[in-house]
Design an enzyme around this catalytic site. Structure first.
Site, short mmCIF file in Angstrom:
data_model
loop_
_atom_site.label_atom_id
_atom_site.label_comp_id
_atom_site.label_asym_id
_atom_site.label_seq_id
_atom_site.Cartn_x
_atom_site.Cartn_y
_atom_site.Cartn_z
N LYS A 195 -0.08 3.70 -2.71
CA LYS A 195 -1.06 4.78 -2.61
C LYS A 195 -0.41 6.15 -2.44
O LYS A 195 -1.07 7.18 -2.63
CB LYS A 195 -2.02 4.49 -1.46
CG LYS A 195 -2.88 3.24 -1.68
CD LYS A 195 -3.88 3.06 -0.56
CE LYS A 195 -4.76 1.84 -0.81
NZ LYS A 195 -4.11 0.58 -0.43
N LYS A 200 3.07 6.65 5.36
CA LYS A 200 2.19 5.56 4.91
C LYS A 200 2.74 4.19 5.28
O LYS A 200 3.95 3.96 5.26
CB LYS A 200 2.03 5.63 3.38
CG LYS A 200 0.96 4.71 2.81
CD LYS A 200 -0.43 5.23 3.09
CE LYS A 200 -1.51 4.27 2.62
NZ LYS A 200 -1.56 3.04 3.44
N SER A 240 -6.40 3.22 4.29
CA SER A 240 -5.70 2.64 3.14
C SER A 240 -6.70 1.91 2.23
O SER A 240 -6.49 0.77 1.82
CB SER A 240 -4.60 1.67 3.61
OG SER A 240 -3.70 1.40 2.56
N SER A 275 0.79 -1.23 0.00
CA SER A 275 0.00 0.00 0.00
C SER A 275 0.82 1.28 0.00
O SER A 275 0.25 2.38 -0.04
CB SER A 275 -0.97 0.01 1.19
OG SER A 275 -2.08 -0.81 0.91
#
Length: 364
Positions: free
Chosen positions: A108, A267, A165, A105
């Site tokens: 992202k 993140k 997320s 992720s």
């Protein structure tokens, strides 16, 4: 989520089961005439082929459904890490920083980079409604639970991406910008090249498992620095502690936001193939570092390693900026190509400093 190699095992098991069924069917036929035997075999072979095809179809269908592999004590995804002093551009620590890894992720971050670009260019506003397609709505968890043929605002999509997320929100953003997730992934890869991320390739907007989707710790540090220098106003969303959406409160997966002094984003990420990933930005006592950990064996182990890297290296960071921020050139926002040149100059500066340091340590 199922790691790499799961599908092959399911197919092999079912193929073996099919072979067993054929052998059982043939048992006891030794007394049948050769002609009749050939007729029976002629019937069984097509059935076996159909059975194998059906079993593989079932296996694929089952593997397409979301699964989370419960890894054992020997789970060791490939590790990599890097710590960069943002004010000097010097690398303070690195391990396997240029080895290919799956971003999970962390993908992202690039999805949001392209969305911030749309906002910065005036093509979207924070209250712009984005259409939710049936494809976006059926994305695997983690997700917001978006409903097809409804809408979500740009700002809610941003908050859903940085906290939950949300994979469904990632696809909504991709389709809104490029028409399809596939086309959006091409834009992501082109943007990576423009930023100097030469070892990163994207194939989706969410980070869901994909063999071809790769990055490096160094490239993620490049992106982690670029997104906050290019979009300082929008970057603040990465510090969002929690997000309420349709009556449900979602907390940011990045626990270090609440636990480590100076962490302002950015993140987390996880798949079975990648391990537990984290990009962190830390501002403390006039110092600023960006650190990346890829391949942690658990959330706790990854976070502990990141804390250690921060505490070990924040003291080595500069309090004075010795390289230009790179966000502006002649008072105007810099193009991505200019940012890439800026980063390349920092890499050269870093390597020269290391060479000079090594020469001095050897008494030369």
């Amino acid at each position: 989520m199922c790691g790499l190699g799961c599908k092959g095992g399911a197919v092999k098991i079912r193929a073996s089961a099919g072979s067993v069924r054929i052998r059982i069917a043939l048992m006891g036929l030794g007394q049948i005439s050769p002609l009749h035997w050939l007729r029976v075999v002629g019937l069984l072979v097509p059935l076996a082929v159909v059975s194998a095809g059906w079993d593989q179809t079932v296996a694929r269908a089952r593997n397409d459904s979301p699964k989370r592999v419960i890894h054992g004590p020997n789970y060791r995804p490939p590790y990599a890490a890097i710590v960069v002093d943002d004010k000097s551009g010097l690398v303070l620590h690195e391990v396997s920083a240029d080895e290919p890894r799956h971003p999970a992720s962390l993908t992202k971050i690039m999805t949001l980079y392209l969305l911030f670009e749309q906002l910065d260019g005036g093509k979207f506003k924070l209250d712009t409604p984005l259409q939710i397609s049936p494809r976006a709505a059926v994305q695997n968890p983690t997700k917001l639970g978006l409903k097809a043929n409804q809408t979500i605002t740009v700002e809610d999509a941003i908050r859903g991406l940085v906290t939950k997320s949300a994979n469904d929100a990632a696809v909504v953003v991709a389709e809104a910008i490029a028409g399809s997730e596939e086309e959006f992934a091409k834009l992501m890869t082109l943007k990576a090249r423009a930023l100097g991320m030469a070892s990163t390739t994207y194939v989706n907007a969410s980070g869901l498992p994909a063999q071809e989707q790769i990055t490096t710790a160094r490239d993620q540090a490049v992106l982690g620095r670029a997104i906050q220098h290019r979009f300082p106003g929008y970057y603040r969303y990465f510090a969002t502690p929690s997000f309420h959406y349709k009556g449900v409160e979602m907390h940011n997966h990045n626990a270090l936001l609440r636990q480590v002094k100076g962490v302002d984003g950015i993140k987390t990420g996880y798949t079975e193939a990648s391990g537990y990933n984290l990009v962190s930005s830390v501002r403390r006592d006039e110092k600023h570092i960006v650190a990346v950990v890829l391949g942690g064996t658990s959330n706790a182990a990854r976070d502990a390693r990141m804390r250690q890297l921060i505490e070990d290296h924040i003291s080595q960071a500069s309090t004075q900026r010795t390289v230009a921020i790179g966000r502006e050139v002649n008072g105007q926002p810099s193009a991505d190509g200019q940012w890439a040149l800026y980063l390349a100059s920092q890499v050269l500066r870093d390597r020269m400093a290391r060479l000079y340091g090594n020469l001095n340590s050897n008494g030369q």
